[in-house]
Design a protein around this motif. Sequence first.
Motif, PDB file in Angstrom:
ATOM      1  N   TYR A  30      46.951  70.024  58.121  1.00 49.81           N
ATOM      2  CA  TYR A  30      47.030  69.620  56.710  1.00 49.81           C
ATOM      3  C   TYR A  30      48.462  69.672  56.207  1.00 49.81           C
ATOM      4  O   TYR A  30      48.939  68.760  55.512  1.00 49.81           O
ATOM      5  N   VAL A  31      49.170  70.745  56.563  1.00 50.15           N
ATOM      6  CA  VAL A  31      50.536  70.933  56.072  1.00 50.15           C
ATOM      7  C   VAL A  31      51.499  69.974  56.757  1.00 50.15           C
ATOM      8  O   VAL A  31      52.313  69.303  56.094  1.00 50.15           O
ATOM      9  N   GLY A  34      50.466  66.357  55.862  1.00 53.94           N
ATOM     10  CA  GLY A  34      50.325  66.072  54.443  1.00 53.94           C
ATOM     11  C   GLY A  34      49.006  65.436  54.079  1.00 53.94           C
ATOM     12  O   GLY A  34      48.913  64.670  53.112  1.00 53.94           O
ATOM     13  N   ARG A  37      45.984  69.187  50.487  1.00 60.06           N
ATOM     14  CA  ARG A  37      46.777  70.222  49.822  1.00 60.06           C
ATOM     15  C   ARG A  37      46.223  71.609  50.169  1.00 60.06           C
ATOM     16  O   ARG A  37      45.007  71.806  50.255  1.00 60.06           O
ATOM     17  N   VAL A  38      47.145  72.538  50.347  1.00 57.89           N
ATOM     18  CA  VAL A  38      46.771  73.943  50.548  1.00 57.89           C
ATOM     19  C   VAL A  38      47.565  74.779  49.551  1.00 57.89           C
ATOM     20  O   VAL A  38      48.481  74.288  48.890  1.00 57.89           O
ATOM     21  N   PRO A  40      50.259  77.263  47.864  1.00 62.78           N
ATOM     22  CA  PRO A  40      51.701  77.338  48.122  1.00 62.78           C
ATOM     23  C   PRO A  40      52.073  78.470  49.084  1.00 62.78           C
ATOM     24  O   PRO A  40      52.966  78.299  49.915  1.00 62.78           O
ATOM     25  N   THR A  42      50.179  79.723  51.489  1.00 61.23           N
ATOM     26  CA  THR A  42      49.741  79.292  52.830  1.00 61.23           C
ATOM     27  C   THR A  42      50.694  78.255  53.400  1.00 61.23           C
ATOM     28  O   THR A  42      51.094  78.314  54.568  1.00 61.23           O
ATOM     29  N   GLU A  43      51.083  77.298  52.572  1.00 60.70           N
ATOM     30  CA  GLU A  43      52.012  76.256  53.041  1.00 60.70           C
ATOM     31  C   GLU A  43      53.338  76.867  53.478  1.00 60.70           C
ATOM     32  O   GLU A  43      53.901  76.480  54.509  1.00 60.70           O
ATOM     33  N   GLU A  44      53.822  77.850  52.714  1.00 59.61           N
ATOM     34  CA  GLU A  44      55.102  78.485  53.061  1.00 59.61           C
ATOM     35  C   GLU A  44      54.996  79.223  54.393  1.00 59.61           C
ATOM     36  O   GLU A  44      55.908  79.152  55.229  1.00 59.61           O
ATOM     37  N   VAL A  46      52.991  78.516  56.875  1.00 57.59           N
ATOM     38  CA  VAL A  46      52.914  77.523  57.949  1.00 57.59           C
ATOM     39  C   VAL A  46      54.290  76.937  58.232  1.00 57.59           C
ATOM     40  O   VAL A  46      54.704  76.819  59.393  1.00 57.59           O
ATOM     41  N   ARG A  47      55.011  76.604  57.191  1.00 57.11           N
ATOM     42  CA  ARG A  47      56.326  75.998  57.401  1.00 57.11           C
ATOM     43  C   ARG A  47      57.302  76.997  58.024  1.00 57.11           C
ATOM     44  O   ARG A  47      58.156  76.624  58.840  1.00 57.11           O
TER      45      ARG A  47
END
Length: 334
Positions: A30-31, A34, A37-38, A40, A42-44, A46-47
């Motif tokens: 998902y991240v 794109g 949306r997940v 913020p 969780t996204e951080e 993953v990145r």
Amino acid sequence: MSRSSSSSPSRATRNDVAKLAGVSPAVVSYVVNGTKRVGPDTEERVRDAVAKLGYRANPSARALRLGSTEMLGIVTPTTTNPYFAQLAHEVEAAAAKRGYMVITSSSDSSIATERVQLEQLAGRLVDGIFLCSTVFEPDLRNLDIAGIPIVLLNNSAGVPTRDSVGVDLLHGAHLAVEHLAEHGYDDIGIVIGGTTGDEEDGRETGWRESLERLGLTPGPIARGSFTPDGGYEAMRRLIRSDAVPRALFVSSDQMGRGVLKAAHEAGLRIPEDVAIVSFDGSLDAAYSWPTLTTVAQPLAEMAEAAVEALLGPPHERVHMVVEAHLVIGRSCGC
């Protein structure tokens, strides 16, 4: 001593990223892609994991899984003309809304090069191609065999067996000629670009029709390539033959730049000695001096229509014609 392949570090996988970030592999997708949306935080995570592991998605595996490369191609006659550069940009923007990227290439106004570019795009397994061809009805049998859908873009004539999108050149020419006639100019010539297939351009047809409807005698015709140099040389020929009319309809803004240069060099004032209306509505018109009055093509609308024709639901063949509009500059005498 070089390191053997067996001792080289293995490439990080999606599962490795998921484990380090404390999420599922689906969330990593998902991240990275794109697609959903997940949160913020969780996204951080993953990145951060992607950066630490140097993870890169495998586009081939993704294409195999989805049955799509999520890539499209566009072939234009040139990438140096601001009109085609802006058109390609609008196509990229419209395609991006649907999750597709666009590969842009140029045929250099050559039929042979156009075929090569189409074959190369087909070899990259693009999901579809937008073609701004150098001829009105290109030979696309090889793409049909490969099963790659194609939309003829910047095609005003329409081809019965193809989806196509273009501007109404006749209407655009009518706008230009009628605007000049409204200023009282009754000697209106044309500077027109040539087509590779030598078909008469709709702008020339529209110019003739408008003059006939207005009861005016056609002014001189000067031909050249759709480039600043083509416009420059065409105008120089008119000047040398003492055949410069009171007003000119110029078939592209690029040619308009050349016409202006030749006129300035000859001491002709624009619009006092020669009034000009050009065609396209590109940055060339806005940043010429004087600014060119131009018939502007709605590029964003054309791009959206082309992307819909290529990626939208199945439909009968469609030829979409959009209308241009007049953008007033200082070259016409307004």
